[in-house]
Design a protein around this motif. Structure first.
Motif, short mmCIF file in Angstrom:
data_model
loop_
_atom_site.label_atom_id
_atom_site.label_comp_id
_atom_site.label_asym_id
_atom_site.label_seq_id
_atom_site.Cartn_x
_atom_site.Cartn_y
_atom_site.Cartn_z
N LEU C 88 0.67 -1.10 0.00
CA LEU C 88 -0.08 0.07 0.02
C LEU C 88 0.63 1.14 0.12
O LEU C 88 1.93 1.41 0.75
N PRO C 89 0.69 2.19 -1.07
CA PRO C 89 1.20 3.35 -0.75
C PRO C 89 0.93 4.20 0.42
O PRO C 89 -0.35 4.53 0.75
N MET C 90 2.06 4.75 1.14
CA MET C 90 1.72 5.37 2.51
C MET C 90 2.42 6.90 2.44
O MET C 90 3.46 7.13 1.84
N PHE C 91 1.66 7.78 2.37
CA PHE C 91 1.99 9.40 2.18
C PHE C 91 2.63 9.56 3.72
O PHE C 91 2.05 9.41 4.76
N THR C 92 3.95 9.83 3.73
CA THR C 92 4.66 10.14 4.67
C THR C 92 5.35 11.44 5.13
O THR C 92 5.46 11.73 6.29
N GLN C 117 12.25 12.32 -7.47
CA GLN C 117 13.35 11.72 -7.15
C GLN C 117 12.64 10.16 -6.68
O GLN C 117 11.77 10.40 -5.82
N VAL C 118 13.26 9.09 -6.65
CA VAL C 118 12.99 7.97 -5.89
C VAL C 118 14.33 7.48 -5.23
O VAL C 118 15.42 7.46 -5.69
N VAL C 119 14.38 7.62 -3.71
CA VAL C 119 15.58 7.24 -3.11
C VAL C 119 15.38 6.14 -2.18
O VAL C 119 14.42 6.22 -1.35
N ASP C 120 15.83 4.93 -2.23
CA ASP C 120 15.64 4.06 -1.22
C ASP C 120 14.16 3.48 -0.80
O ASP C 120 13.80 3.41 0.15
N GLY C 121 13.55 3.61 -2.05
CA GLY C 121 11.98 3.02 -1.68
C GLY C 121 11.29 4.12 -1.45
O GLY C 121 9.98 3.93 -1.20
N ALA C 122 11.74 5.38 -1.48
CA ALA C 122 10.89 6.33 -1.26
C ALA C 122 10.66 7.40 -2.16
O ALA C 122 11.86 7.65 -2.84
N PHE C 124 9.74 11.09 -3.93
CA PHE C 124 9.34 12.54 -4.02
C PHE C 124 8.79 13.21 -5.08
O PHE C 124 9.18 13.21 -6.27
N MET C 143 6.28 13.05 -0.26
CA MET C 143 6.79 11.89 0.02
C MET C 143 6.04 10.78 0.19
O MET C 143 5.14 10.94 1.20
N VAL C 145 6.11 6.11 0.64
CA VAL C 145 6.52 4.82 0.83
C VAL C 145 5.76 3.93 0.07
O VAL C 145 4.57 3.94 0.37
N ARG C 147 4.27 0.00 1.67
CA ARG C 147 4.60 -1.04 2.64
C ARG C 147 3.73 -2.01 2.51
O ARG C 147 2.65 -1.84 2.03
#
Lengths: 84, 155, 156
Positions: C88-92, C117-122, C124, C143, C145, C147
């Motif tokens: 599930l995409p989570m708004f962080t 950007q996509v950095v380490d599974g996150a 932007f 941002m 991720v 999960r």
């Protein structure tokens, strides 16, 4: 201002913004997790902002190293080819 | 130029929900106290209800209170606390920073603690909020500017 | 490339009434996207308004506008992820988002989303939302991720 000081000032500003503290509150060697309750997502955000600003790619394996301003500077210097 | 408005007691959460478009009643209770420099502080809470129509779609396999609903909870708590100005409700104008740190699932409670104000000349005020889950885990932090829109609805 | 509603349902785990995009009109996967959300008076967010409230109370909730933009960002990102990465995409996090004017039933909102950007599974993303030629919102940085469902359930 020397190149080193200039880079430290810029990095301090990025870190302060992500951690939501004033730049002068970010001590060079203070641990982000212990001092500012940073979580892993904040570390990623710091990395993302640095990559964008300096147009460098930093391997995600370095995230664990980047726990203080001084450590961040060392990692970025290595990948951006800074001589400071 | 008239003096900027000051905060005054608002309405209860159910009235706040019924006063404007909102995905859900995102606040069950709210308490308001005096803050520094003419500002106020508030505490408000809600429990995540999986039977809510919007939460049924977020998500069918697992109810997760969306981050934007935490913003909705804050918006309704602020509205309930400060009420109308010249007949207009305050609205979220600028989100300086929002962080969603831990998920809120069905049955979890969310408690918001926020400081508001003081009110600026343009009818805006700063809001800083911390949101905590029932087990004490910090679920979100928000820094935002709310504003009572100008009566003609201009920018 | 254009994505109809059926394709959005296939990509996003959100469902009625929380699936807040109608169509993607153009997308360059991993780069940018333009998505459309039509606000209608029969969305459930209008069900609870007391009788006799004035016109301004029918402004589309800021929370749902932000969510709608965020879903555009999620589509853009999910299209560029390799298949089989379920979750599930989570708004962080969000930073410097400005809501400039409200939307009302009948308005067609266009989200212009960039994946920065996509950095380490996150991921932007940034961009803006428009009604005709009027900019209604700006999004400095959002941002998110992805999960796995059981990881979210365990974190609670």
């Amino acid at each position: 201002m020397s190149e080193h000081d200039q880079h430290m000032a810029e990095l301090r500003e990025i870190v302060a913004e992500v951690l939501e503290v004033e730049p002068e509150e970010v001590a060079d060697t203070a641990d982000f997790v212990e001092e500012y309750e940073a979580d892993s997502l904040r570390a990623i955000e710091i990395l993302a902002r640095i990559e964008k600003k300096y147009k460098v790619e930093i391997p995600q394996a370095e995230l664990n190293e980047m726990r203080s301003l001084k450590a961040v500077h060392e990692v970025v210097a290595r990948y951006a080819g800074w001589q400071d | 130029m008239t003096a900027p408005p000051t905060f005054r007691a608002g309405t209860d959460p159910a009235q706040t929900y019924a006063a404007a478009a909102a995905p859900l009643q995102a606040v069950e209770w709210v308490e308001v106290g005096a803050g520094p420099r003419g500002g106020i502080t508030l505490r408000a809470g809600v429990t995540v209800d999986p039977a809510d129509v919007y939460l049924g779609g977020h998500f069918p396999q697992l109810t997760v209170y969306p981050g934007v609903f935490t913003l909705e909870t804050l918006r309704q708590a602020v509205t309930a606390a400060v009420g109308c100005c010249a007949g207009r409700l305050p609205d979220l104008h600028r989100l300086r920073s929002a962080r969603f740190l831990a998920p809120l699932l069905a049955g979890d409670t969310l408690t918001v603690t926020a400081s508001l104000g003081p009110v600026a000349d343009d009818q805006s005020f700063e809001v800083t909020a911390e949101c905590v889950r029932g087990d004490g885990v910090r679920a979100a932090t928000v820094r935002a500017v709310f504003r009572w829109p100008a009566p003609e609805g201009g920018v | 490339m254009r994505l109809e509603h059926a394709e959005l349902r296939a990509l996003l785990p959100h469902r009625y009434p929380m699936l807040l995009l109608d169509r993607v009109e153009a997308v360059e996967p991993g780069v940018s996207l333009e998505a459309v959300k039509t606000v209608t008076g029969c969305e459930p967010c209008y069900r609870g308004i007391a009788e006799g409230e004035p016109a301004d109370r029918y402004a589309y909730p800021a929370s749902l506008l932000i969510e709608s933009f965020g879903q555009g960002a999620a589509v853009l990102w999910l299209l560029s992820r390799r298949p089989g990465t379920a979750g599930l995409p989570m708004f962080t996090a969000a930073r410097e988002c400005v809501l400039l004017r409200p939307a009302y039933p009948g308005d067609v909102i266009r989200h212009r989303v960039r994946l920065d950007q996509v950095v380490d599974g996150a991921a932007f993303a940034s961009g803006s939302s428009w009604i005709g030629d009027d900019k209604v919102a700006e999004f400095g940085s959002m941002m998110a991720v992805v999960r796995p469902v059981d990881a979210i359930a365990r974190a609670s």
